[in-house]
Design an enzyme around this catalytic site. Structure first.
Site, PDB file in Angstrom:
ATOM      1  N   SER A 155      30.430 -25.250  68.562  1.00  0.00           N
ATOM      2  CA  SER A 155      29.834 -24.414  69.577  1.00  0.00           C
ATOM      3  C   SER A 155      28.921 -25.161  70.550  1.00  0.00           C
ATOM      4  CB  SER A 155      29.021 -23.294  68.914  1.00  0.00           C
ATOM      5  OG  SER A 155      27.926 -23.841  68.196  1.00  0.00           O
TER       6      SER A 155
ATOM      7  N   LYS B 224      20.526 -27.318  73.970  1.00  0.00           N
ATOM      8  CA  LYS B 224      21.486 -26.227  73.740  1.00  0.00           C
ATOM      9  C   LYS B 224      20.732 -24.909  73.914  1.00  0.00           C
ATOM     10  CE  LYS B 224      24.798 -24.597  70.197  1.00  0.00           C
ATOM     11  NZ  LYS B 224      25.369 -24.842  68.854  1.00  0.00           N
TER      12      LYS B 224
ATOM     13  N   SER C 165      29.542 -27.653  64.445  1.00  0.00           N
ATOM     14  CA  SER C 165      29.295 -27.505  65.885  1.00  0.00           C
ATOM     15  C   SER C 165      28.605 -28.656  66.593  1.00  0.00           C
ATOM     16  CB  SER C 165      28.503 -26.227  66.151  1.00  0.00           C
ATOM     17  OG  SER C 165      29.380 -25.141  66.140  1.00  0.00           O
TER      18      SER C 165
HETATM   19  N1  GLN Z   1      33.301 -23.158  64.350  1.00  0.00           N
HETATM   20  C1  GLN Z   1      32.472 -22.638  63.294  1.00  0.00           C
HETATM   21  C2  GLN Z   1      32.236 -21.168  63.532  1.00  0.00           C
HETATM   22  O1  GLN Z   1      32.797 -20.656  64.414  1.00  0.00           O
HETATM   23  C3  GLN Z   1      31.178 -23.397  63.225  1.00  0.00           C
HETATM   24  C4  GLN Z   1      30.233 -23.067  64.304  1.00  0.00           C
HETATM   25  C5  GLN Z   1      28.937 -23.809  64.202  1.00  0.00           C
HETATM   26  O2  GLN Z   1      28.840 -24.844  63.540  1.00  0.00           O
HETATM   27  N2  GLN Z   1      27.914 -23.241  64.813  1.00  0.00           N
HETATM   28  O3  GLN Z   1      31.532 -20.532  62.849  1.00  0.00           O
END
Ligand code: GLN
Length: 483
Positions: A151, A76, A175
């Site tokens: 994400s 990532k 995420s």
């Molecule tokens: N969807 C959540 C956010 O927007 C979690 C994102 C994540 O786990 N990095 O913050």
């Protein structure tokens, strides 16, 4: 070759069926062919990958190396990679070439993996659909009109389309698990402190945790083995013994106590997803597990609490991007204030700016007690729910996401509905517990994820519980059409 597990690929490499260079070329060719429609990679490191593969082949010929030697993976783009652009999905870091490797990257390199490239992600890991990336949205390989989740959507899509043998991800509120669920792959978010955060660009430091995204629990176990363990460069890294995750994959589940939180099967849950998850739980009953209903009474507070804590930490973490010390700098600033303002306004995208504003607000002198302090107290209540639950059960199961993959653009203008994508995953991060998502029966041709939550440092059990399911089912081996 790409249909093989990591163990099978490792055997193939050792038997001389193919070399790591051939395997790497195979994946690079797949990326070339298939990624135009998916957009799962931001950077492809072809030259470096082939050099790593050559080095791996030398080791293998000498009878050296481990199971990951010569296996092509992707990182990532939140992990710092020496000499390679590390963008975090943001214009702010579009020109950032990291001078060092994150611990996760270093450890996987030491284990011999080949890095194919860096995967697309929501900007600074803020999002649930991979639509906030500066590099454009990622598409779901099961249906290109759908999002892959976020994400870590680039990693999830790349693994689902078998553009790499496995990938790394990070999970602050879901995420790893939510995109794993939406793309039909296996992902595990370890206990907070299990995997080093050194060199992982910070979003919300008290919640962020790295983990593997793979085709199966067996592969995830091999990846986690290399990633996990104490790191003195991360002050929140925990000094805990590191078990052999592959050794216990085949333990029997006879008598395993499974809790189903009634709050995870509420009216917000899609009927098809519910049915698929319930079917998956029947597989566990057949394996000898004892299933019972439990309650996590503060579940309903988790999303609201998270959207105070995470933005607060993000506003503080992202203050370092000022246009002076690195990252994007605006053209022709008239003075220092203009430099700060325009560099940040132009360098960050809308969602990131929204979070910074919320964070600065809840931390401001007049509102700190009302929002931030209150949220910290609620966070304790949420953790206590799990503590109570784990007195009676070994693992908790439920859906990873309330729906299957939604349409590209469908939730972009409705942040609350987007934030609710993580309604079943966020509480785990608030408590620092490990959680996992594994594919169960698809609904309408789209994957569904079963979430398995464990007690602190119980990753070995999660992987065992997931692997036993995957010995009974074929969902994790199903591939999207055209892959
Ligand atoms: N969807 C959540 C956010 O927007 C979690 C994102 C994540 O786990 N990095 O913050």
């Amino acid at each position: 070759m790409h249909n093989n597990s990591i163990t099978q690929l490792a055997e193939g490499l050792r038997a001389g069926d193919f070399s790591s260079v051939e395997l790497t070329r195979h994946y690079l060719q797949r990326i070339n062919q298939l990624d135009e429609g998916l957009n799962s990679f931001i950077t492809i490191t072809e030259e470096q990958a082939l050099a790593q593969a050559e080095a791996a082949d030398k080791k293998l010929t000498a009878g050296e190396g481990g199971v990951l030697t010569g296996i092509p993976i992707a990182h990532k783009d939140i992990f710092c990679t020496q000499g390679v652009r590390t963008s975090c999905g943001s214009r702010m870091l579009d020109n950032f070439i990291s001078p060092y490797d994150a611990t996760v990257v270093e450890r996987l390199s030491d284990a011999g993996v080949v890095m194919l490239g860096k995967t697309n992600m929501d900007e600074f890991a803020m999002g649930s659909s991979n639509e906030t990336s500066f590099y454009g949205p990622v598409r779901n390989p099961w249906n290109l009109d759908k999002v892959p989740g976020g994400s870590s959507g680039g990693s999830a899509a790349a693994v689902a389309a078998r553009l790499c043998a496995a990938a790394t991800g990070t999970d602050t509120g879901g995420s790893i698990r939510q995109p794993a669920a939406l793309c039909g792959i296996t992902g595990i978010k370890p206990t907070y402190g299990r995997v080093s955060r050194y060199g992982m660009i910070a979003f919300a430091s008290s919640l962020d945790q790295a983990g593997p995204m793979a085709a199966s629990a067996e592969d995830a176990a091999l990846m986690l083995q290399a990633m996990a363990g104490f790191d003195q460069r991360d002050s929140t890294s925990m000094q805990q013994p590191l078990p052999d995750y592959s050794a216990t994959l085949n333990e029997s589940l006879q008598g395993l106590k499974v809790g189903l939180p009634k709050e995870y099967f509420d009216e917000g849950l899609d009927a098809g997803v519910r049915q698929s998850v319930e079917q998956a739980i029947e597989v566990y009953t057949a394996l000898g597990a004892e299933v019972r209903e439990i309650t996590l009474p503060n579940t309903g507070l988790a999303v609201a609490t998270y959207y105070v804590v995470a933005p607060a930490e993000c506003s503080s973490n992202l203050s370092r991007f000022d246009g002076v010390r690195g990252g994007y700098r605006c053209d022709n600033p008239v003075d220092l204030e203009d430099l700060y303002k325009r560099s940040r306004s132009e360098g960050f995208g809308e969602e990131v700016k929204l979070r910074i504003l919320i964070g600065a607000y809840v931390l401001s002198a007049g509102y700190y007690d009302a929002y931030y302090l209150k949220a910290q107290k609620l966070r304790h209540l949420i953790s206590d729910d799990f503590k109570q639950a784990f007195e009676d059960v070994d693992v908790i199961m439920g859906p990873a996401s309330p729906t299957t993959a939604f349409g590209v653009g469908e939730k972009s203008d409705d942040p609350v509905s987007m934030y609710l994508s993580d309604v079943y995953t966020i509480a785990t991060n608030m408590a620092g517990l490990p959680g996992m998502s594994i594919p169960c029966a698809p609904v309408g041709g789209l994957p569904v994820g079963l979430q398995i939550i464990g007690n602190y440092f119980d990753e070995a059990r999660l992987l065992n519980v997931a692997h036993q399911f995957q010995q009974q089912t074929q969902w994790h081996q199903q591939l999207p059409e055209g892959v």
